[in-house]
Design a protein around this motif. Structure first.
Motif, PDB file in Angstrom:
ATOM      1  N   LYS A 153       0.764  -1.268  -0.035  1.00  0.00           N
ATOM      2  CA  LYS A 153       0.006   0.005  -0.192  1.00  0.00           C
ATOM      3  C   LYS A 153       0.880   1.439  -0.087  1.00  0.00           C
ATOM      4  CE  LYS A 153      -4.059  -1.806   2.064  1.00  0.00           C
ATOM      5  NZ  LYS A 153      -4.975  -1.856   3.347  1.00  0.00           N
TER       6      LYS A 153
ATOM      7  N   ARG B 261       2.269   1.845  -3.256  1.00  0.00           N
ATOM      8  CA  ARG B 261       1.054   2.207  -4.232  1.00  0.00           C
ATOM      9  C   ARG B 261       0.839   3.633  -3.949  1.00  0.00           C
ATOM     10  NH1 ARG B 261      -2.912   0.439  -6.981  1.00  0.00           N
ATOM     11  NH2 ARG B 261      -3.023  -1.799  -6.152  1.00  0.00           N
TER      12      ARG B 261
ATOM     13  N   GLU C 130      -0.599  -0.164 -12.315  1.00  0.00           N
ATOM     14  CA  GLU C 130      -2.026   0.256 -12.215  1.00  0.00           C
ATOM     15  C   GLU C 130      -2.017   1.948 -11.833  1.00  0.00           C
ATOM     16  OE1 GLU C 130      -3.546  -3.975 -10.231  1.00  0.00           O
ATOM     17  OE2 GLU C 130      -3.275  -2.131  -8.828  1.00  0.00           O
TER      18      GLU C 130
ATOM     19  N   GLY D 115      -3.230   4.231 -14.733  1.00  0.00           N
ATOM     20  CA  GLY D 115      -4.609   4.839 -14.069  1.00  0.00           C
ATOM     21  C   GLY D 115      -4.397   6.420 -14.183  1.00  0.00           C
TER      22      GLY D 115
ATOM     23  N   ALA E  87      -3.063  -3.307 -16.490  1.00  0.00           N
ATOM     24  CA  ALA E  87      -3.484  -1.907 -16.003  1.00  0.00           C
ATOM     25  C   ALA E  87      -3.876  -0.964 -17.539  1.00  0.00           C
ATOM     26  CB  ALA E  87      -2.435  -0.954 -15.255  1.00  0.00           C
TER      27      ALA E  87
ATOM     28  N   GLN F   9      -7.081  -1.870 -18.529  1.00  0.00           N
ATOM     29  CA  GLN F   9      -8.163  -1.473 -17.765  1.00  0.00           C
ATOM     30  C   GLN F   9      -8.391   0.282 -17.813  1.00  0.00           C
ATOM     31  OE1 GLN F   9      -6.154  -3.267 -14.105  1.00  0.00           O
ATOM     32  NE2 GLN F   9      -8.243  -4.018 -13.734  1.00  0.00           N
ATOM     33  N   TYR F  10      -7.431   0.826 -18.048  1.00  0.00           N
ATOM     34  CA  TYR F  10      -7.519   2.281 -18.556  1.00  0.00           C
ATOM     35  C   TYR F  10      -8.406   2.632 -19.499  1.00  0.00           C
ATOM     36  CZ  TYR F  10      -6.172   7.159 -19.160  1.00  0.00           C
ATOM     37  OH  TYR F  10      -6.192   8.348 -19.481  1.00  0.00           O
TER      38      TYR F  10
ATOM     39  N   ARG G 213     -11.794   1.924 -18.685  1.00  0.00           N
ATOM     40  CA  ARG G 213     -12.631   3.030 -18.043  1.00  0.00           C
ATOM     41  C   ARG G 213     -12.897   4.115 -18.600  1.00  0.00           C
ATOM     42  NH1 ARG G 213      -8.663   5.425 -13.585  1.00  0.00           N
ATOM     43  NH2 ARG G 213      -8.535   7.260 -14.832  1.00  0.00           N
TER      44      ARG G 213
ATOM     45  N   VAL H 277     -15.948   3.478 -20.865  1.00  0.00           N
ATOM     46  CA  VAL H 277     -17.204   3.443 -19.984  1.00  0.00           C
ATOM     47  C   VAL H 277     -17.418   4.974 -20.025  1.00  0.00           C
ATOM     48  CG1 VAL H 277     -18.309   3.120 -17.821  1.00  0.00           C
ATOM     49  CG2 VAL H 277     -16.877   1.248 -18.885  1.00  0.00           C
TER      50      VAL H 277
ATOM     51  N   TRP I 239     -15.367  -3.924 -19.534  1.00  0.00           N
ATOM     52  CA  TRP I 239     -14.967  -3.984 -18.157  1.00  0.00           C
ATOM     53  C   TRP I 239     -14.760  -5.292 -17.776  1.00  0.00           C
ATOM     54  CZ3 TRP I 239     -17.362  -6.209 -13.964  1.00  0.00           C
ATOM     55  CH2 TRP I 239     -16.847  -5.933 -12.606  1.00  0.00           C
TER      56      TRP I 239
ATOM     57  N   GLU J 147     -11.160  -6.961 -16.521  1.00  0.00           N
ATOM     58  CA  GLU J 147     -10.891  -7.381 -15.158  1.00  0.00           C
ATOM     59  C   GLU J 147     -10.593  -8.780 -15.329  1.00  0.00           C
ATOM     60  OE1 GLU J 147     -11.063  -4.355 -13.090  1.00  0.00           O
ATOM     61  OE2 GLU J 147     -11.565  -6.272 -11.807  1.00  0.00           O
TER      62      GLU J 147
ATOM     63  N   ALA K 229      -6.946  -8.777 -15.775  1.00  0.00           N
ATOM     64  CA  ALA K 229      -5.936  -8.342 -14.614  1.00  0.00           C
ATOM     65  C   ALA K 229      -5.968  -9.466 -13.476  1.00  0.00           C
ATOM     66  CB  ALA K 229      -6.730  -7.178 -13.796  1.00  0.00           C
TER      67      ALA K 229
ATOM     68  N   VAL L 130     -11.768 -15.143 -12.732  1.00  0.00           N
ATOM     69  CA  VAL L 130     -13.082 -14.570 -12.477  1.00  0.00           C
ATOM     70  C   VAL L 130     -14.017 -15.305 -11.523  1.00  0.00           C
ATOM     71  CG1 VAL L 130     -15.141 -13.573 -13.720  1.00  0.00           C
ATOM     72  CG2 VAL L 130     -12.900 -13.480 -14.830  1.00  0.00           C
TER      73      VAL L 130
ATOM     74  N   ARG M  80     -19.316  -9.096  -9.196  1.00  0.00           N
ATOM     75  CA  ARG M  80     -18.412 -10.369  -9.484  1.00  0.00           C
ATOM     76  C   ARG M  80     -18.957 -11.555  -9.584  1.00  0.00           C
ATOM     77  NH1 ARG M  80     -13.524  -7.875 -10.520  1.00  0.00           N
ATOM     78  NH2 ARG M  80     -13.305  -5.851  -9.250  1.00  0.00           N
TER      79      ARG M  80
ATOM     80  N   HIS N 230     -20.578 -11.497 -13.236  1.00  0.00           N
ATOM     81  CA  HIS N 230     -19.341 -11.509 -14.017  1.00  0.00           C
ATOM     82  C   HIS N 230     -18.711 -13.257 -14.127  1.00  0.00           C
ATOM     83  CE1 HIS N 230     -14.992 -10.319 -15.452  1.00  0.00           C
ATOM     84  NE2 HIS N 230     -15.488 -10.940 -16.290  1.00  0.00           N
TER      85      HIS N 230
ATOM     86  N   ILE O  94     -21.272  -1.012 -13.114  1.00  0.00           N
ATOM     87  CA  ILE O  94     -20.278  -0.329 -13.658  1.00  0.00           C
ATOM     88  C   ILE O  94     -20.678   1.142 -14.482  1.00  0.00           C
ATOM     89  CG2 ILE O  94     -18.812  -2.092 -14.443  1.00  0.00           C
ATOM     90  CD1 ILE O  94     -19.606  -2.051 -17.324  1.00  0.00           C
ATOM     91  N   LEU O  95     -22.182   1.130 -14.544  1.00  0.00           N
ATOM     92  CA  LEU O  95     -22.465   2.441 -14.901  1.00  0.00           C
ATOM     93  C   LEU O  95     -23.255   3.284 -14.157  1.00  0.00           C
ATOM     94  CD1 LEU O  95     -24.398   0.857 -18.338  1.00  0.00           C
ATOM     95  CD2 LEU O  95     -22.248   1.830 -18.355  1.00  0.00           C
TER      96      LEU O  95
ATOM     97  N   LEU P  11     -13.895   2.133 -11.302  1.00  0.00           N
ATOM     98  CA  LEU P  11     -13.512   1.520 -12.308  1.00  0.00           C
ATOM     99  C   LEU P  11     -12.098   1.518 -12.670  1.00  0.00           C
ATOM    100  CD1 LEU P  11     -16.154   2.178 -15.094  1.00  0.00           C
ATOM    101  CD2 LEU P  11     -16.161   0.177 -13.085  1.00  0.00           C
ATOM    102  N   GLY P  12     -11.538   0.460 -13.346  1.00  0.00           N
ATOM    103  CA  GLY P  12     -10.297   0.632 -14.002  1.00  0.00           C
ATOM    104  C   GLY P  12      -9.012   0.288 -13.073  1.00  0.00           C
ATOM    105  N   PRO P  13      -7.814   0.646 -13.628  1.00  0.00           N
ATOM    106  CA  PRO P  13      -6.556   0.233 -12.741  1.00  0.00           C
ATOM    107  C   PRO P  13      -6.537   0.433 -11.398  1.00  0.00           C
ATOM    108  CG  PRO P  13      -6.034   1.459 -14.673  1.00  0.00           C
ATOM    109  CD  PRO P  13      -7.541   1.698 -14.608  1.00  0.00           C
ATOM    110  N   GLY P  14      -6.248  -0.615 -10.607  1.00  0.00           N
ATOM    111  CA  GLY P  14      -6.195  -0.296  -9.032  1.00  0.00           C
ATOM    112  C   GLY P  14      -7.560  -0.828  -8.263  1.00  0.00           C
TER     113      GLY P  14
ATOM    114  N   THR Q  90      -9.260  -3.736  -8.893  1.00  0.00           N
ATOM    115  CA  THR Q  90      -9.525  -5.207  -9.012  1.00  0.00           C
ATOM    116  C   THR Q  90      -9.783  -5.788  -7.725  1.00  0.00           C
ATOM    117  OG1 THR Q  90      -8.305  -5.010 -10.863  1.00  0.00           O
ATOM    118  CG2 THR Q  90      -8.613  -7.214  -9.984  1.00  0.00           C
TER     119      THR Q  90
END
Lengths: 389, 352
Positions: free
Chosen positions: A10, A13, A77, A81, A254, A257-258, A261, A264, A288, A292, A295, B257, B275, B278, B337-338, B344-347, B349
């Protein structure tokens, strides 16, 4: 199974996040497929290196942090991100770097790795030739050892070498035993691109830029100290690199995932128009779920590696998965943008400086480079499922 | 951060696999398909003797207290062998609901002990499923009346069989009248129980679908390696290889998943619904692709009753819409997600 990050993870990060917040370029950098953008990216890489963030998985002695793969995923990430610039020297850092660490002499490591991490040296790759694409063992470029054993004399041609027009060095495979064929008799060499006898001819890519080049070698002298691994063992050395390439490092989750995002967000901002085609919503959901899954697969693989497992042919499923996912996400963005999708970054009405168009063009290459997806499917079928050749 | 299973969990999975390999071999499956009830008392007895009925029952009621994460491995094995028994419904889904009842709820400990020893069959009638699986041979049915949860003895319900193409799935329309005597939870706690039971049922189906996908892939690999045309194994042809490589890829990216969803459920995470949905989508798609490509590479043999593939395809086709069809699960993912401010996105998960 324990899905909590440790305090150390952590803290790392937080450190990366804070550094990026303070140091990210205010304006987006120019495309690294241009000379101007390439140099801007080099400058950014050197800043990353000064903070010891350019190659976090390398040992501290080489300018890294000695991070494990979980910390590397965390770094990625935070990096993607935050919308940070693309990594311009990845071919060197992620393909040649691990090879040098595994096969290089101490002298080679000291000579090449720190300057690679800082991007003082930018590396291009020299695998493909006009008649050696998917069939890489068909390489004919020659490197003949001089009578006194001090240097190789290189002749031949390489092609599809990413950003070679701007790079400083090239690494690749050359036939050092002229009587050999296929996987035998190849040696792995590092060639300075400013050496006499090297001619670089840029190839204009789909985006109109000099994204790659072909390189001609005409009696180019390469010191024997630039051979990585043993004479004639180049295929073995290169395969180790190809394994890394197809695996995790080159395309961390990542980054995708970016994109998911952003997709979306794009969909939400244009929902009324987009929903006229109900399949778009489906594709946005799949961006998404797909990223996921990628990842999660990375974390699962990294965890198994830490317990001593090896990445085998299943790495080939990665290549297929991310390249097709990336393409699908960019196709979806193009469909959402409709009549604005075709506008280039020069257009006053371009959306988000045409990032989706640029990404869409680049995504076309994903299923082709680093071993086409057809080759990957053969590898999965033969090496993972055990089907006959 | 360690997103892997322990050696003990993996060893246990191996043991279960070895047990089912003989107990639920395809020949046994065919025999049981041909029976009136679709269930074999002998098979159930052997399952109970192995202790499999006791897996998720708490230790103080004679069980092993196994969690959702370990069940994500178990359900794959149940799917891989297309087990012709409702083991997961009673020993996992119903056991989870009953365990979550407040201690001291009438009959709670008795039911759990009987699940553990394998002497009770419990059918779960969650409202997401219009028909109830295994209602007929059940001793007890957990049924919904709005948010209320009722535990209804078999003799108090009317059951009308609705045959499925998968002959080891025995579905029924259940007609019954709620009564105070059968009520075990209502209001807020009933709602919470059904929500958790839904996710557990979904994960059970998802794990089985993934196991089925792997089985169909394995059967197909075996078949194309031995079947010869044009003087060689058809498995040497790229068109055939690529069909199966695509299935392997789908499976590879569905597994983690499923595991992530199981962990979210076991730890009561806020984002658990998305989750779990999914996982169901990913495993269902893998199973359907394995069926489609599996039958294709089997050629005409795949279209026959004689070749084993059919039993696994039919289970896969059926389970895909059980515990919520794809529309249901896509809607749950979309909700997550909407929504404004979704993480959402990196970090994100593993952390919200």
């Amino acid at each position: 199974m324990d899905l909590a990050y440790t305090p150390r993870q952590k803290a790392f990060r937080e450190e990366v996040r804070a550094w990026l917040a303070a140091n990210l370029p205010r304006e987006p950098l120019a495309s690294y497929d241009t000379r101007e953008g390439f140099e801007q990216h080099r400058e950014w890489e050197s800043k990353l290196f000064d903070a010891r963030l350019s190659m976090v998985i390398w040992p501290e002695a080489l300018g890294g942090r000695g991070c494990d793969l979980i910390e590397w995923l965390i770094f990625e990430e935070e990096y993607y991100g935050a919308g940070a610039p693309m990594r311009v020297n990845q071919n060197g850092q992620l393909l040649l770097g691990p090879t040098l660490i595994e096969f290089g002499t101490e002298e080679q490591k000291a000579r090449f790795l720190p300057r690679m991490a800082s991007s003082e040296d930018m590396w291009a790759q020299g695998w493909s030739e006009p008649n050696a694409g998917s069939d890489m063992a068909a390489i004919t470029s020659k490197a003949i050892l001089s009578a006194d054993g001090t240097h190789y004399v290189v002749n031949g041609q390489k092609t599809w070498s990413t950003r070679a027009s701007f790079a400083d060095w090239l690494f690749g495979l050359f036939r050092s035993d002229p009587g050999s064929s296929r996987h035998h008799g190849l040696s792995y060499l590092a060639v300075p691109l400013d050496a006499p006898g090297v001619t670089i001819r840029p190839i204009q890519a789909l985006n109109g830029k000099q994204a790659f080049a072909e390189i001609f070698f005409d009696d180019v002298k390469v010191p024997v100290e630039n051979r990585i691994g043993d004479e004639g063992q180049g295929w073995h050395v290169a395969m180790a690199t190809a394994g890394f390439e197809r695996g995790l490092l080159l395309r961390s989750p990542a980054r995708f995932q970016y994109t998911a995002r952003k997709l979306v967000e794009l969909y939400k901002a244009n929902r009324e128009l987009a929903d006229r085609d109900p399949s778009i919503r489906d594709a946005v959901i799949e961006a998404w779920t797909g990223t996921e899954a990628y990842a999660l697969s990375a974390y699962h693989t990294v965890g198994r590696l830490a317990k001593g497992a090896r990445i085998g042919a299943e790495a080939s499923t990665n290549k297929i998965y991310w390249s097709e996912l990336d393409l699908k996400m960019h196709e979806t963005a193009m469909r959402i943008l409709g009549p604005f999708a075709e506008l280039t970054g020069d257009a006053p009405e371009a959306v988000e400086a045409a990032r989706w168009l640029d990404g869409f063009l680049f995504a076309q290459a994903g299923p082709i480079y680093a071993g086409t997806n057809e080759i990957q499917r053969n590898i999965i079928a033969e090496r993972m499922l055990g089907l006959p050749k | 951060m360690d997103f892997t299973f322990t050696d003990d969990q993996l060893t246990f999975r191996e043991a279960v696999s070895r047990f089912l390999m003989t107990e639920a071999a395809p020949e046994r499956l065919r025999e049981i398909w041909d029976t009136d009830t679709g269930r074999s008392p002998e098979l159930r007895k052997n399952i109970a003797e192995q202790g499999l009925t006791a897996l998720s029952v708490p230790e103080d009621c004679g069980g092993l207290g196994m969690d959702d994460v370990a069940w994500a491995l178990m359900t794959q094995e149940l799917g891989y062998y297309a087990l012709p028994d409702s083991l997961a419904d009673a020993a996992y889904v119903a056991a989870g609901l009953i365990t979550a009842l407040p201690a001291g709820t009438a009959s709670r400990e008795e039911w759990l002990s009987r699940i553990a020893e394998g002497s009770i069959r419990i059918a779960v009638g969650h409202p997401v499923n219009p028909l109830v699986a295994d209602a007929n041979p059940a001793n007890l049915l957990l049924l919904a009346d709005g948010d209320a949860v009722h535990a209804v003895p078999r003799e108090q319900v009317e059951v009308e069989a609705n045959p499925s193409i998968d002959l080891s799935r025995r579905l029924a329309r259940v007609r019954w009248t709620p009564a105070a005597a059968t009520l075990i939870a209502d209001g807020e706690s009933g709602r919470a129980l059904w929500a958790q039971t839904l996710n557990r049922g979904v994960l059970s189906a998802a794990g089985q679908l993934l196991g089925l996908a792997q089985r169909m892939l394995d059967l197909s690999v075996d078949y194309v390696a031995q079947r010869k045309q044009f003087g060689k194994s058809i498995g040497s042809f790229q068109a055939v290889k690529h069909h199966l490589a695509d299935v392997a890829t789908k499976i590879e990216f569905a597994k983690p998943v499923l595991y992530r969803a199981a962990y979210a459920l076991a730890h009561g995470e806020a984002g658990v619904d998305a989750r779990v949905s999914h996982a169901k989508l990913a495993c269902g798609e893998a199973a359907w692709l394995a069926a489609r490509h599996g039958i294709q590479v089997h050629g005409a043999m795949g279209y026959t009753w004689e070749v084993d593939l059919q039993m696994f395809m039919k289970r896969a086709w059926a389970l895909d819409a059980s515990w919520g069809d794809r529309g249901f699960h896509k809607a749950r993912v979309a909700d997550a997600i909407l929504v404004e401010g979704a993480a959402l996105g990196p970090g994100h998960t593993f952390e919200e």
